[in-house]
Motif scaffolding. Structure first.
Motif, PDB file in Angstrom:
ATOM      1  N   TRP A 148     -84.498  -4.831 -48.872  1.00  0.00           N
ATOM      2  CA  TRP A 148     -83.733  -3.933 -49.746  1.00  0.00           C
ATOM      3  C   TRP A 148     -82.853  -4.709 -50.715  1.00  0.00           C
ATOM      4  O   TRP A 148     -82.704  -4.325 -51.872  1.00  0.00           O
ATOM      5  N   VAL A 149     -82.280  -5.816 -50.243  1.00  0.00           N
ATOM      6  CA  VAL A 149     -81.479  -6.669 -51.126  1.00  0.00           C
ATOM      7  C   VAL A 149     -82.369  -7.223 -52.239  1.00  0.00           C
ATOM      8  O   VAL A 149     -82.000  -7.236 -53.420  1.00  0.00           O
ATOM      9  N   MET A 198     -85.121  -5.900 -53.452  1.00  0.00           N
ATOM     10  CA  MET A 198     -85.464  -4.824 -54.379  1.00  0.00           C
ATOM     11  C   MET A 198     -84.302  -4.539 -55.329  1.00  0.00           C
ATOM     12  O   MET A 198     -84.502  -4.316 -56.532  1.00  0.00           O
ATOM     13  N   PHE A 199     -83.077  -4.543 -54.763  1.00  0.00           N
ATOM     14  CA  PHE A 199     -81.898  -4.296 -55.574  1.00  0.00           C
ATOM     15  C   PHE A 199     -81.734  -5.378 -56.641  1.00  0.00           C
ATOM     16  O   PHE A 199     -81.456  -5.098 -57.812  1.00  0.00           O
ATOM     17  N   LEU A 200     -81.939  -6.652 -56.241  1.00  0.00           N
ATOM     18  CA  LEU A 200     -81.824  -7.755 -57.202  1.00  0.00           C
ATOM     19  C   LEU A 200     -82.892  -7.667 -58.284  1.00  0.00           C
ATOM     20  O   LEU A 200     -82.636  -7.985 -59.441  1.00  0.00           O
ATOM     21  N   LEU A 230     -84.120  -4.922 -59.386  1.00  0.00           N
ATOM     22  CA  LEU A 230     -83.635  -3.863 -60.267  1.00  0.00           C
ATOM     23  C   LEU A 230     -82.612  -4.415 -61.255  1.00  0.00           C
ATOM     24  O   LEU A 230     -82.684  -4.171 -62.466  1.00  0.00           O
ATOM     25  N   LEU A 231     -81.678  -5.230 -60.741  1.00  0.00           N
ATOM     26  CA  LEU A 231     -80.655  -5.842 -61.605  1.00  0.00           C
ATOM     27  C   LEU A 231     -81.305  -6.735 -62.658  1.00  0.00           C
ATOM     28  O   LEU A 231     -80.942  -6.701 -63.842  1.00  0.00           O
TER      29      LEU A 231
END
Lengths: 161, 207
Positions: A100-101, A103-105, A107-108
């Motif tokens: 999840w981390v 995926m979030f990165l 996205l960023l």
């Protein structure tokens, strides 16, 4: 609800066949890693040019413009293989905080790239970009570089955790 | 000393024992290795694709080689050192692994050809370029500081097609290193060997 969707995905016929094949998954993984060199690697060269570290004598626009079709192609392959790698292990990855981390990165990094595309490439503010935007081109390059390095590291660590 | 005896010696050395001891050290070395070869492949791709005229066609090959040579050597060194540290604790296992042996051979070939290409490109900045600057004395390789800032920013912000390339002293394209068919063939070979190294490296874990 998301978890149930992932369970359902894993049970799809196509995904089952993909998992059962001896070569398919390792092959896709191999292509994913090679695409890294094209995508993250060439983007890193472009970012280092933006940061003024590499190829300084050459015009920014030439370096970025020349590399752009290649790293966009690389990211396309990377994305497709990434989805294929996710499908058979959906529930496993759901339980992994590292995933999840990552995926979030991603996205960023995507938001950073879009920001750059719309503001600097179109040169909306000629000559005064640094004054108007809080994120200068040099910073955008370094942010992109750091994010993608971290994403690659997390991708490797996924195998362990 | 026989090969197997040498490998046993490596595998039982203090460094190998240290590396094998902690899972975190192994992970860190693996990550350094991956980052190292990713950036190495990036530099190699950028240069070879330029030589093959598939990308970055407006950049001068000679100046590009000069700029990329040192980063290339540094990333190669980092990747090789990290790779050696990965190899040490399992020397025997890797030596018996066919893809690993292939990878070493491909790596050796690729590095040798790449270094040769970069050296040739940096060394062969044509005489005509030096003659052009004869008025100013000795040939001065273009440096970032010599690049007029005004032109630099204009180059970035100029609308497409209006760029005045004659105002860019570092881009002496008319006198660029001539890339013969042999040079390009060598670049293609190097590219294939590098990709082969990557593939072989991936296959190691599956045999």
């Amino acid at each position: 609800m998301l978890y149930d969707t992932f369970v359902h995905i894993e049970q799809l016929q196509g995904v089952q066949t993909f998992t059962e094949s001896l070569f398919a998954y390792p092959l896709v993984q191999g292509v994913h890693v090679l695409a890294l060199a094209f995508a993250v690697g060439l983007l890193a060269v472009a970012d280092l040019r933006l940061a003024g570290v590499l190829l300084q004598q050459h015009p920014e626009r030439a370096v970025l413009g020349g590399l752009r079709p290649w790293f966009i192609g690389g990211f396309t392959v990377l994305f497709i293989t990434g989805v294929l790698l996710f499908l058979p292990k959906a529930t496993l990855l759901y339980a992994s905080p590292l995933f999840w981390v990552k995926m979030f990165l991603i996205l960023l990094a995507g938001i950073n790239a879009l920001y750059f595309e719309f503001n600097y490439r179109r040169a909306r503010i000629p000559g005064g970009a640094a004054a108007w935007y809080w994120l200068a081109p040099r910073t955008a390059g370094l942010v992109s570089l750091s994010l993608w390095t971290l994403i690659v590291v997390l991708g490797r660590l996924l195998a362990y955790f | 000393m026989q090969m197997s005896a040498f490998l046993n010696f490596l595998q039982s050395s203090w460094l190998a024992t240290l590396l094998d001891g902690s899972r975190y050290i192994a992970m860190t070395v693996q990550i350094v290795h991956i980052l190292g070869f990713t950036f190495l492949l990036a530099l190699v791709l950028a240069f070879n694709l330029r030589v093959l005229r598939l990308a970055l066609r407006t950049l001068a090959v000679g100046h590009m080689a000069r700029a990329l040579e040192r980063p290339f050597l540094i990333t190669l060194l980092v990747a090789v050192i990290a790779g050696s540290l990965l190899f040490l604790p399992r020397a025997n296992t890797y030596a018996a692994n066919a893809p690993f042996v292939w990878k070493m051979a491909l790596l050796l070939g690729a590095s040798a050809i790449q270094i040769l290409l970069l050296r040739t490109a940096t060394a062969r900045v044509p005489r005509s370029a030096r003659v052009q600057q004869a008025g100013s004395g000795a040939y001065q390789p273009p440096v970032a500081q010599a690049y007029p800032t005004l032109v630099y920013h204009a180059a970035w912000n100029a609308p497409a097609g209006t760029l005045n390339t004659s105002a860019l002293p570092a881009q002496d394209l008319a006198h660029d290193v001539e890339t013969s068919w042999l040079f390009r063939a060598a670049a293609l070979l190097a590219l294939l060997l590098w990709l082969g190294t990557g593939v072989a490296g991936r296959v190691i874990g599956f045999v």
